[in-house]
Motif scaffolding. Sequence first.
Motif, PDB file in Angstrom:
ATOM      1  N   ALA A  26       0.844  -1.205   0.000  1.00 55.93           N
ATOM      2  CA  ALA A  26       0.000   0.000   0.000  1.00 55.93           C
ATOM      3  C   ALA A  26       0.872   1.245   0.000  1.00 55.93           C
ATOM      4  O   ALA A  26       0.594   2.196  -0.712  1.00 55.93           O
ATOM      5  N   GLN A  27       1.967   1.191   0.795  1.00 55.20           N
ATOM      6  CA  GLN A  27       2.840   2.362   0.845  1.00 55.20           C
ATOM      7  C   GLN A  27       3.510   2.614  -0.495  1.00 55.20           C
ATOM      8  O   GLN A  27       3.630   3.740  -0.931  1.00 55.20           O
ATOM      9  N   ALA A  28       3.902   1.537  -1.133  1.00 54.44           N
ATOM     10  CA  ALA A  28       4.588   1.688  -2.411  1.00 54.44           C
ATOM     11  C   ALA A  28       3.653   2.327  -3.430  1.00 54.44           C
ATOM     12  O   ALA A  28       4.081   3.041  -4.306  1.00 54.44           O
ATOM     13  N   LYS A  29       2.346   2.079  -3.271  1.00 49.26           N
ATOM     14  CA  LYS A  29       1.378   2.599  -4.234  1.00 49.26           C
ATOM     15  C   LYS A  29       0.992   4.049  -3.969  1.00 49.26           C
ATOM     16  O   LYS A  29       0.523   4.719  -4.853  1.00 49.26           O
ATOM     17  N   THR A  30       1.120   4.495  -2.710  1.00 53.45           N
ATOM     18  CA  THR A  30       0.666   5.848  -2.387  1.00 53.45           C
ATOM     19  C   THR A  30       1.801   6.860  -2.481  1.00 53.45           C
ATOM     20  O   THR A  30       2.833   6.681  -1.853  1.00 53.45           O
ATOM     21  N   THR A  31       1.597   7.884  -3.277  1.00 55.30           N
ATOM     22  CA  THR A  31       2.567   8.971  -3.335  1.00 55.30           C
ATOM     23  C   THR A  31       1.987  10.141  -2.556  1.00 55.30           C
ATOM     24  O   THR A  31       0.872  10.585  -2.834  1.00 55.30           O
ATOM     25  N   PHE A  32       2.717  10.594  -1.556  1.00 55.04           N
ATOM     26  CA  PHE A  32       2.258  11.732  -0.765  1.00 55.04           C
ATOM     27  C   PHE A  32       2.721  13.024  -1.426  1.00 55.04           C
ATOM     28  O   PHE A  32       3.891  13.173  -1.748  1.00 55.04           O
ATOM     29  N   VAL A  33       1.764  13.909  -1.639  1.00 51.19           N
ATOM     30  CA  VAL A  33       2.043  15.153  -2.347  1.00 51.19           C
ATOM     31  C   VAL A  33       1.650  16.311  -1.435  1.00 51.19           C
ATOM     32  O   VAL A  33       0.531  16.336  -0.913  1.00 51.19           O
ATOM     33  N   THR A  34       2.575  17.250  -1.209  1.00 54.46           N
ATOM     34  CA  THR A  34       2.271  18.358  -0.304  1.00 54.46           C
ATOM     35  C   THR A  34       2.148  19.682  -1.069  1.00 54.46           C
ATOM     36  O   THR A  34       2.975  19.994  -1.917  1.00 54.46           O
ATOM     37  N   ILE A  35       1.092  20.427  -0.729  1.00 55.20           N
ATOM     38  CA  ILE A  35       0.850  21.735  -1.354  1.00 55.20           C
ATOM     39  C   ILE A  35       1.122  22.826  -0.310  1.00 55.20           C
ATOM     40  O   ILE A  35       0.518  22.835   0.766  1.00 55.20           O
ATOM     41  N   GLY A  36       2.009  23.756  -0.640  1.00 55.48           N
ATOM     42  CA  GLY A  36       2.294  24.890   0.246  1.00 55.48           C
ATOM     43  C   GLY A  36       1.299  26.013  -0.018  1.00 55.48           C
ATOM     44  O   GLY A  36       1.027  26.344  -1.166  1.00 55.48           O
ATOM     45  N   THR A  37       0.751  26.605   1.039  1.00 51.86           N
ATOM     46  CA  THR A  37      -0.305  27.605   0.863  1.00 51.86           C
ATOM     47  C   THR A  37       0.075  28.945   1.494  1.00 51.86           C
ATOM     48  O   THR A  37       1.011  29.582   1.034  1.00 51.86           O
ATOM     49  N   GLY A  38      -0.631  29.374   2.516  1.00 52.00           N
ATOM     50  CA  GLY A  38      -0.365  30.650   3.185  1.00 52.00           C
ATOM     51  C   GLY A  38      -0.924  30.595   4.592  1.00 52.00           C
ATOM     52  O   GLY A  38      -1.087  29.510   5.143  1.00 52.00           O
ATOM     53  N   LYS A 270      11.090  18.908 -11.602  1.00 52.13           N
ATOM     54  CA  LYS A 270      11.472  17.592 -11.066  1.00 52.13           C
ATOM     55  C   LYS A 270      10.275  16.754 -10.622  1.00 52.13           C
ATOM     56  O   LYS A 270      10.410  15.556 -10.372  1.00 52.13           O
ATOM     57  N   VAL A 271       9.106  17.356 -10.501  1.00 53.01           N
ATOM     58  CA  VAL A 271       7.919  16.581 -10.094  1.00 53.01           C
ATOM     59  C   VAL A 271       7.433  15.773 -11.299  1.00 53.01           C
ATOM     60  O   VAL A 271       7.294  16.309 -12.400  1.00 53.01           O
ATOM     61  N   PRO A 272       7.208  14.448 -11.109  1.00 51.25           N
ATOM     62  CA  PRO A 272       6.850  13.573 -12.245  1.00 51.25           C
ATOM     63  C   PRO A 272       5.601  14.024 -13.001  1.00 51.25           C
ATOM     64  O   PRO A 272       4.626  14.467 -12.390  1.00 51.25           O
ATOM     65  N   ASP A 273       5.630  13.840 -14.319  1.00 54.82           N
ATOM     66  CA  ASP A 273       4.513  14.226 -15.191  1.00 54.82           C
ATOM     67  C   ASP A 273       3.187  13.627 -14.730  1.00 54.82           C
ATOM     68  O   ASP A 273       2.158  14.285 -14.761  1.00 54.82           O
ATOM     69  N   LYS A 274       3.219  12.358 -14.338  1.00 50.70           N
ATOM     70  CA  LYS A 274       1.937  11.690 -14.044  1.00 50.70           C
ATOM     71  C   LYS A 274       1.240  12.311 -12.828  1.00 50.70           C
ATOM     72  O   LYS A 274       0.021  12.328 -12.751  1.00 50.70           O
ATOM     73  N   ILE A 275       2.009  12.854 -11.906  1.00 51.75           N
ATOM     74  CA  ILE A 275       1.397  13.493 -10.727  1.00 51.75           C
ATOM     75  C   ILE A 275       0.777  14.840 -11.126  1.00 51.75           C
ATOM     76  O   ILE A 275      -0.362  15.150 -10.771  1.00 51.75           O
ATOM     77  N   HIS A 314       4.290  22.949 -16.902  1.00 49.27           N
ATOM     78  CA  HIS A 314       4.843  21.618 -16.618  1.00 49.27           C
ATOM     79  C   HIS A 314       4.299  20.666 -17.693  1.00 49.27           C
ATOM     80  O   HIS A 314       3.110  20.723 -18.030  1.00 49.27           O
ATOM     81  N   PRO A 315       5.136  19.771 -18.225  1.00 51.71           N
ATOM     82  CA  PRO A 315       4.664  18.858 -19.288  1.00 51.71           C
ATOM     83  C   PRO A 315       3.449  18.024 -18.880  1.00 51.71           C
ATOM     84  O   PRO A 315       2.612  17.688 -19.733  1.00 51.71           O
ATOM     85  N   GLY A 316       3.326  17.705 -17.614  1.00 52.46           N
ATOM     86  CA  GLY A 316       2.175  16.932 -17.143  1.00 52.46           C
ATOM     87  C   GLY A 316       0.878  17.720 -17.299  1.00 52.46           C
ATOM     88  O   GLY A 316      -0.161  17.169 -17.671  1.00 52.46           O
ATOM     89  N   ALA A 317       0.937  19.025 -17.024  1.00 49.75           N
ATOM     90  CA  ALA A 317      -0.238  19.896 -17.177  1.00 49.75           C
ATOM     91  C   ALA A 317      -0.509  20.087 -18.666  1.00 49.75           C
ATOM     92  O   ALA A 317      -1.653  19.990 -19.123  1.00 49.75           O
ATOM     93  N   MET A 318       0.552  20.313 -19.440  1.00 51.02           N
ATOM     94  CA  MET A 318       0.415  20.545 -20.886  1.00 51.02           C
ATOM     95  C   MET A 318      -0.231  19.350 -21.570  1.00 51.02           C
ATOM     96  O   MET A 318      -1.063  19.518 -22.462  1.00 51.02           O
TER      97      MET A 318
END
Length: 327
Positions: A26-38, A270-275, A314-318
């Motif tokens: 399960a851990q290998a499958k989950t990528t934790f992504v953090t968003i910085g805000t304010g 550096k953040v992967p396209d798929k994310i 970012h190419p992932g967004a494009m």
Amino acid sequence: MKKAIVLTTALLFGLVLFIGSTTTQAQAKTTFVTIGTGGITGVYYPTGGAIAKIVNKKRKEYGIRCTVESTGGSVFNINAVLAGDLDFGIAQSDRQYQAVKGIADWKDKGPQKDLRAVFSIHAETVDLIAAVDANINSIADLKGKRVNIGNIGSGYRQNAIDALEANGLNWKTDFHAESLKAAEAPGLIQDNRIDAAFYTVGHPSGYYKEATSGTRKVKFIPILNIDGLLAKYPYYARAATLMKNYPGAANTEESIPTFGVKATFVTSAKVPDKIVYAITKEVFDNFEAFKKLHPAYAGLTKKSMLTGLSAPFHPGAMKYYKEVGLK
Ligand code: GLU
């Protein structure tokens, strides 16, 4: 008896192994992504929450778990994204431009080549509020007062300095400048510890609701000499702050003239396209649901969310924008 113990131990051991392996899977499958805000009374914090809410609905499909962090604001977020400490950050469009060009806070570091744009979000205005009892009616009246110009790392600090400069004031010599985080300022105005404060934020925001609903009366101060600012800085636009959002403010005008920028969503090359693809797709595919998550998004269109960006996409967004014909 002995046999039974051996068997139980073996079974237990097997169970532990089994649990252990599923957790690892399960851990290998989950990528934790953090968003910085304010600050939590701004609009970036709920915006990070809105993006995370939409994306986390598809946790099983993408294996992405988004979390949101309250931070010092735009400059902090850009630098943390580039350092790899955050995966995404929300940042003012003027700050994105400066980082890409290597000016203002990035003068010493030079152009930030790894910064990538994902999309832009709501409009933000640069505002000055002041306690009515401090007799402040324009920026010129800030002389000798106690004024919050913002924490280092925030986006709005430079907007405050630019607005002051356009009106002939020097924050280092003309008044007592505070470098407080936005979340602290409304309380300090109410406690009579400061007289006025700058902030750049979308509307409505908890910040101004808090600042204008205490016993010390507070009003918005018009920002003058905007022409000079527009001539000098390509990233500022004329704007107005609507008073209907803040019925507690001591203003009688419907709107207060000022200038503004846009909130933008940035990441690193550096953040992967798929994310980046998954997050972009979920926000845009669920655009109507997303728009309902904060009143500051009322005027958003999918097309408008591709403007106000200076860094390369970012190419992932494009990839997503090309798929749906937005690019
Ligand atoms: N624009 C502010 C900054 O970058 C943050 C506003 C917000 O948190 O909504 O400092």
